[in-house]
Motif scaffolding. Structure first.
Motif, PDB file in Angstrom:
ATOM      1  N   VAL A   1      78.427 -33.754  25.802  1.00  0.00           N
ATOM      2  CA  VAL A   1      79.027 -32.475  26.173  1.00  0.00           C
ATOM      3  C   VAL A   1      78.504 -31.922  27.495  1.00  0.00           C
ATOM      4  O   VAL A   1      79.303 -31.482  28.332  1.00  0.00           O
ATOM      5  N   PRO A   2      77.193 -31.889  27.773  1.00  0.00           N
ATOM      6  CA  PRO A   2      76.756 -31.339  29.065  1.00  0.00           C
ATOM      7  C   PRO A   2      77.386 -32.043  30.260  1.00  0.00           C
ATOM      8  O   PRO A   2      77.778 -31.390  31.229  1.00  0.00           O
TER       9      PRO A   2
ATOM     10  N   LEU B   1      78.880 -11.797  14.564  1.00  0.00           N
ATOM     11  CA  LEU B   1      78.169 -12.494  13.504  1.00  0.00           C
ATOM     12  C   LEU B   1      78.973 -13.733  13.157  1.00  0.00           C
ATOM     13  O   LEU B   1      80.162 -13.648  12.846  1.00  0.00           O
ATOM     14  N   CYS B   2      78.342 -14.903  13.208  1.00  0.00           N
ATOM     15  CA  CYS B   2      79.047 -16.148  12.922  1.00  0.00           C
ATOM     16  C   CYS B   2      79.006 -16.418  11.422  1.00  0.00           C
ATOM     17  O   CYS B   2      77.933 -16.486  10.823  1.00  0.00           O
ATOM     18  N   VAL B   3      80.173 -16.568  10.820  1.00  0.00           N
ATOM     19  CA  VAL B   3      80.265 -16.807   9.374  1.00  0.00           C
ATOM     20  C   VAL B   3      80.838 -18.183   9.061  1.00  0.00           C
ATOM     21  O   VAL B   3      81.057 -18.514   7.895  1.00  0.00           O
ATOM     22  N   GLY B   4      81.076 -18.997  10.093  1.00  0.00           N
ATOM     23  CA  GLY B   4      81.588 -20.343   9.867  1.00  0.00           C
ATOM     24  C   GLY B   4      81.608 -21.138  11.153  1.00  0.00           C
ATOM     25  O   GLY B   4      81.640 -20.569  12.254  1.00  0.00           O
ATOM     26  N   SER B   5      81.557 -22.462  11.016  1.00  0.00           N
ATOM     27  CA  SER B   5      81.590 -23.352  12.184  1.00  0.00           C
ATOM     28  C   SER B   5      82.158 -24.698  11.743  1.00  0.00           C
ATOM     29  O   SER B   5      81.593 -25.353  10.868  1.00  0.00           O
ATOM     30  N   SER B   6      83.292 -25.073  12.328  1.00  0.00           N
ATOM     31  CA  SER B   6      83.949 -26.334  11.995  1.00  0.00           C
ATOM     32  C   SER B   6      84.686 -26.859  13.213  1.00  0.00           C
ATOM     33  O   SER B   6      85.279 -26.081  13.977  1.00  0.00           O
ATOM     34  N   ASP B   7      84.638 -28.171  13.412  1.00  0.00           N
ATOM     35  CA  ASP B   7      85.437 -28.828  14.451  1.00  0.00           C
ATOM     36  C   ASP B   7      85.224 -28.221  15.834  1.00  0.00           C
ATOM     37  O   ASP B   7      86.143 -28.188  16.656  1.00  0.00           O
TER      38      ASP B   7
ATOM     39  N   LEU C   1      88.587 -16.855  15.659  1.00  0.00           N
ATOM     40  CA  LEU C   1      88.193 -18.235  15.927  1.00  0.00           C
ATOM     41  C   LEU C   1      87.803 -18.327  17.392  1.00  0.00           C
ATOM     42  O   LEU C   1      88.521 -17.821  18.266  1.00  0.00           O
ATOM     43  N   LEU C   2      86.677 -18.971  17.689  1.00  0.00           N
ATOM     44  CA  LEU C   2      86.184 -19.056  19.058  1.00  0.00           C
ATOM     45  C   LEU C   2      85.671 -20.454  19.323  1.00  0.00           C
ATOM     46  O   LEU C   2      84.826 -20.963  18.576  1.00  0.00           O
ATOM     47  N   ASN C   3      86.191 -21.085  20.373  1.00  0.00           N
ATOM     48  CA  ASN C   3      85.622 -22.339  20.861  1.00  0.00           C
ATOM     49  C   ASN C   3      84.619 -21.974  21.952  1.00  0.00           C
ATOM     50  O   ASN C   3      85.014 -21.559  23.049  1.00  0.00           O
ATOM     51  N   PRO C   4      83.311 -22.083  21.680  1.00  0.00           N
ATOM     52  CA  PRO C   4      82.326 -21.588  22.642  1.00  0.00           C
ATOM     53  C   PRO C   4      82.239 -22.395  23.926  1.00  0.00           C
ATOM     54  O   PRO C   4      81.689 -21.915  24.904  1.00  0.00           O
ATOM     55  N   LEU C   5      82.786 -23.614  23.954  1.00  0.00           N
ATOM     56  CA  LEU C   5      82.741 -24.414  25.183  1.00  0.00           C
ATOM     57  C   LEU C   5      83.888 -24.081  26.117  1.00  0.00           C
ATOM     58  O   LEU C   5      83.706 -24.009  27.332  1.00  0.00           O
ATOM     59  N   THR C   6      85.076 -23.892  25.561  1.00  0.00           N
ATOM     60  CA  THR C   6      86.246 -23.655  26.401  1.00  0.00           C
ATOM     61  C   THR C   6      86.578 -22.179  26.537  1.00  0.00           C
ATOM     62  O   THR C   6      87.359 -21.808  27.420  1.00  0.00           O
ATOM     63  N   GLY C   7      86.041 -21.330  25.652  1.00  0.00           N
ATOM     64  CA  GLY C   7      86.381 -19.912  25.680  1.00  0.00           C
ATOM     65  C   GLY C   7      87.680 -19.586  24.982  1.00  0.00           C
ATOM     66  O   GLY C   7      88.096 -18.417  24.954  1.00  0.00           O
ATOM     67  N   ALA C   8      88.353 -20.594  24.412  1.00  0.00           N
ATOM     68  CA  ALA C   8      89.595 -20.326  23.677  1.00  0.00           C
ATOM     69  C   ALA C   8      89.295 -19.474  22.451  1.00  0.00           C
ATOM     70  O   ALA C   8      88.264 -19.635  21.803  1.00  0.00           O
ATOM     71  N   GLN C   9      90.228 -18.576  22.133  1.00  0.00           N
ATOM     72  CA  GLN C   9      89.993 -17.624  21.062  1.00  0.00           C
ATOM     73  C   GLN C   9      91.293 -17.323  20.328  1.00  0.00           C
ATOM     74  O   GLN C   9      92.358 -17.205  20.940  1.00  0.00           O
TER      75      GLN C   9
ATOM     76  N   PRO D   1      71.820 -13.391  17.010  1.00  0.00           N
ATOM     77  CA  PRO D   1      72.454 -13.555  15.708  1.00  0.00           C
ATOM     78  C   PRO D   1      71.846 -14.727  14.939  1.00  0.00           C
ATOM     79  O   PRO D   1      71.194 -15.585  15.544  1.00  0.00           O
ATOM     80  N   PRO D   2      72.030 -14.808  13.620  1.00  0.00           N
ATOM     81  CA  PRO D   2      71.485 -15.930  12.866  1.00  0.00           C
ATOM     82  C   PRO D   2      72.012 -17.250  13.411  1.00  0.00           C
ATOM     83  O   PRO D   2      73.211 -17.379  13.686  1.00  0.00           O
ATOM     84  N   PRO D   3      71.146 -18.247  13.614  1.00  0.00           N
ATOM     85  CA  PRO D   3      71.582 -19.526  14.189  1.00  0.00           C
ATOM     86  C   PRO D   3      72.583 -20.252  13.289  1.00  0.00           C
ATOM     87  O   PRO D   3      72.605 -20.058  12.066  1.00  0.00           O
ATOM     88  N   VAL D   4      73.377 -21.099  13.909  1.00  0.00           N
ATOM     89  CA  VAL D   4      74.371 -21.876  13.164  1.00  0.00           C
ATOM     90  C   VAL D   4      74.566 -23.205  13.891  1.00  0.00           C
ATOM     91  O   VAL D   4      74.427 -23.286  15.119  1.00  0.00           O
ATOM     92  N   TRP D   5      74.852 -24.272  13.139  1.00  0.00           N
ATOM     93  CA  TRP D   5      75.131 -25.569  13.738  1.00  0.00           C
ATOM     94  C   TRP D   5      76.535 -25.587  14.322  1.00  0.00           C
ATOM     95  O   TRP D   5      77.474 -25.048  13.717  1.00  0.00           O
ATOM     96  N   VAL D   6      76.691 -26.249  15.456  1.00  0.00           N
ATOM     97  CA  VAL D   6      77.982 -26.393  16.118  1.00  0.00           C
ATOM     98  C   VAL D   6      78.136 -27.865  16.530  1.00  0.00           C
ATOM     99  O   VAL D   6      77.216 -28.413  17.171  1.00  0.00           O
ATOM    100  N   PHE D   7      79.249 -28.476  16.160  1.00  0.00           N
ATOM    101  CA  PHE D   7      79.563 -29.812  16.647  1.00  0.00           C
ATOM    102  C   PHE D   7      80.603 -29.651  17.734  1.00  0.00           C
ATOM    103  O   PHE D   7      81.781 -29.440  17.462  1.00  0.00           O
ATOM    104  N   PRO D   8      80.182 -29.724  18.999  1.00  0.00           N
ATOM    105  CA  PRO D   8      81.030 -29.290  20.113  1.00  0.00           C
ATOM    106  C   PRO D   8      82.345 -30.055  20.219  1.00  0.00           C
ATOM    107  O   PRO D   8      82.427 -31.246  19.912  1.00  0.00           O
ATOM    108  N   SER D   9      83.351 -29.339  20.653  1.00  0.00           N
ATOM    109  CA  SER D   9      84.663 -29.921  20.918  1.00  0.00           C
ATOM    110  C   SER D   9      85.224 -29.276  22.176  1.00  0.00           C
ATOM    111  O   SER D   9      85.221 -28.053  22.308  1.00  0.00           O
ATOM    112  N   CYS D  10      85.696 -30.117  23.093  1.00  0.00           N
ATOM    113  CA  CYS D  10      86.308 -29.618  24.334  1.00  0.00           C
ATOM    114  C   CYS D  10      87.824 -29.668  24.248  1.00  0.00           C
ATOM    115  O   CYS D  10      88.504 -29.641  25.269  1.00  0.00           O
ATOM    116  N   THR D  11      88.362 -29.748  23.055  1.00  0.00           N
ATOM    117  CA  THR D  11      89.812 -29.894  22.897  1.00  0.00           C
ATOM    118  C   THR D  11      90.548 -28.763  23.603  1.00  0.00           C
ATOM    119  O   THR D  11      90.234 -27.596  23.419  1.00  0.00           O
ATOM    120  N   ASN D  12      91.562 -29.171  24.404  1.00  0.00           N
ATOM    121  CA  ASN D  12      92.404 -28.217  25.127  1.00  0.00           C
ATOM    122  C   ASN D  12      91.584 -27.279  25.990  1.00  0.00           C
ATOM    123  O   ASN D  12      91.852 -26.098  26.044  1.00  0.00           O
TER     124      ASN D  12
END
Length: 472
Positions: free
Chosen positions: A33-34, A116-122, A136-144, A461-472
């Motif tokens: 990803v980087p 507050l993050c309550v979920g993380s998928s894809d 819904l927020l994609n933290p890499l692309t900024g899509a929301q 905020p409480p930490p959460v796992w993210v499996f990054p995706s750059c889709t779209n």
């Protein structure tokens, strides 16, 4: 002679910008990803390849990232850029397990410091903003993508001021008696400030299907479905693209604690299987149509009976969180996370609400299906080495996942990577150090992930796992 030199100088040698498009897309699909984020900055040709190569982004499994808490002493940003602004953070920080480095990535409004993050998928986060509304927020692309309002849940009412802004929420605890059309209110409603409801209402959100960019209307998102575990009574609700409200999946006397999308590919007609886990360890399968907005899925079918954990965990003297993981299609694993009380890391003698829980053990149970639809949960012996050799579990508010340990050098097999998933309150999220660590099933050790020791001294905020995706 001089003329030949001039002609040779005029002929430009091929460079990095001249690489074939298909080769660039192939390389892009295999980058971590980087490097993917840096890729379009090389030249205009590479920027063009990046913009046109959405399909190339799925060819390499990405190592997980950990969304980090904010340092409250750091210089904050103003909406117009720069520091020393209005006390809000506009960048989120993520720790990459592959290189142990933290990356700061700009985020769209509302400020990430208010979510507050309550979920993380894809690669998508499900976040609750300061008004307890979900996005819904994609933290890499900024899509929301904005999800239906919290007020469309049947047990949430909003009181508004003269300007139409939410002043408070009422959360009603209702029980259906089965004889009347309405619900019988057994407990008076409890009132919450707009930013406090999210701590009491949302337990976990799971993406049944991730968003896809639509051509009509341009820039819109569709194809998604979100399953929400919420209070009161740990109920299920679903929202799909096109829904104006949440649809409640009412199952009386059931307290749902986790859900996972089945590994099998969705059917051509949009149907996706989802496994849900209740508080006694029972598993049921739902057939959810992600394209049928506003409809209620058919009743689920039972897959596995309740699972009894150890006497120590069931004695109620120690908190126990349950998670469901699908190791392979139809191969289910149930994880029971055991915690012990520990003093909160504060300068004063902690009061009871300041006492935090620290993970001390995990118990694993494998579902062994037998012929005729019968089966049983079997305790995994040998510290889980047989099942998780070469694999690791990632559990918390994120989707419960099992990943190959070779996805990155820092991921160790036969380990469980936990983030803190509550129980949450405003005070706990801001005053208690989160329970985040790596539990080695072989020796029972529990350690903070490499590179995160300093950052996990902070809380929000409480930490959460993210499996990054750059889709779209």
């Amino acid at each position: 002679m001089a003329m030949n030199k001039l002609v040779g100088a005029a002929v430009r040698r091929p460079g990095w910008a001249d690489l074939p498009r298909d080769l660039l897309e192939s390389v892009l699909g295999r980058l971590p990803v980087p490097d993917r984020l840096r890729f379009p900055g090389v030249c205009t040709a590479w920027q063009s390849a990046d913009a046109a190569s959405a399909t190339a982004r799925f060819r390499a499994a990405q190592p997980p990232w950990l969304m980090l808490p904010f340092n409250p002493t750091a210089r904050r940003q103003s909406p117009s850029g720069g520091g020393g602004g209005d006390g809000r953070f506009l960048e989120a920080r993520f720790l990459s397990l592959s290189d142990g480095r933290a990356y700061a990535i700009p985020q769209p409004a509302p400020p990430v410091s208010e979510r507050l993050c309550v979920g993380s998928s894809d690669g998508w986060l499900v976040t609750a903003d300061a008004a307890s509304e979900l996005h819904l927020l994609n933290p890499l692309t900024g899509a929301q993508v904005q999800l239906p309002s919290v007020t469309t849940l049947p047990f949430v009412d909003a009181s508004r001021d003269a300007d139409g802004r939410v002043a408070s929420y009422d959360l009603r605890c209702c029980f259906g008696d089965g004889d009347n059309d309405g619900d019988e209110v057994l407990v008076p409603p409890e009132s919450f400030a707009p930013d406090r409801l999210r701590y009491e209402l949302y337990e976990k959100a799971i993406l049944v299907a991730p968003p896809r960019r639509q051509t009509t209307p341009p820039g819109s998102w569709g194809g998604y479905a979100v399953l929400l575990i919420c209070q009161p009574l740990y109920r299920l609700a679903i929202a799909r693209a096109g829904d104006k409200k949440w649809t409640l999946l009412d199952m009386p006397s059931r307290c749902w604690v986790d859900a996972v999308r089945a590994a099998s590919a969705p059917a051509a007609d949009g149907h996706q299987a989802v496994y849900t886990l209740d508080s006694v360890g029972r598993v049921e399968a739902w057939d959810m149509d992600v394209t049928a907005a506003g409809t209620t899925p058919p009743p689920p079918r039972e897959i596995a009976p309740p699972c009894c954990c150890s006497g120590r965990a069931c004695s109620m003297s120690i908190p126990c969180s349950k998670y469901l993981v699908e190791l392979s299609p139809g191969h289910l694993l149930q994880v029971h996370r055991l915690r012990d009380k520990a003093h909160a890391r504060s300068k004063w003698e902690p009061r009871q609400e300041r006492v935090e829980y620290t993970t001390v053990k995990a118990e694993l149970f494998e579902w062994n299906a037998a012929g005729g639809g019968h089966g049983e949960w079997a305790r995994v012996d040998g510290a889980g080495a047989g099942i998780l050799a070469g694999r690791a579990l990632f559990l918390g508010k994120s989707a419960s996942l099992c990943v190959p340990a070779d996805c990155c050098p820092e991921v160790k097999g036969n380990c469980v990577y936990f983030t803190d998933d509550g129980p949450w309150s405003h005070e706990r999220c801001h005053e208690v150090v989160p329970d985040v660590g790596v539990l080695d099933l072989a020796d029972g050790s529990y350690k903070v992930p490499r590179g995160a020791v300093r950052d996990l001294l902070w809380k929000w905020p409480p930490p959460v796992w993210v499996f990054p995706s750059c889709t779209n």
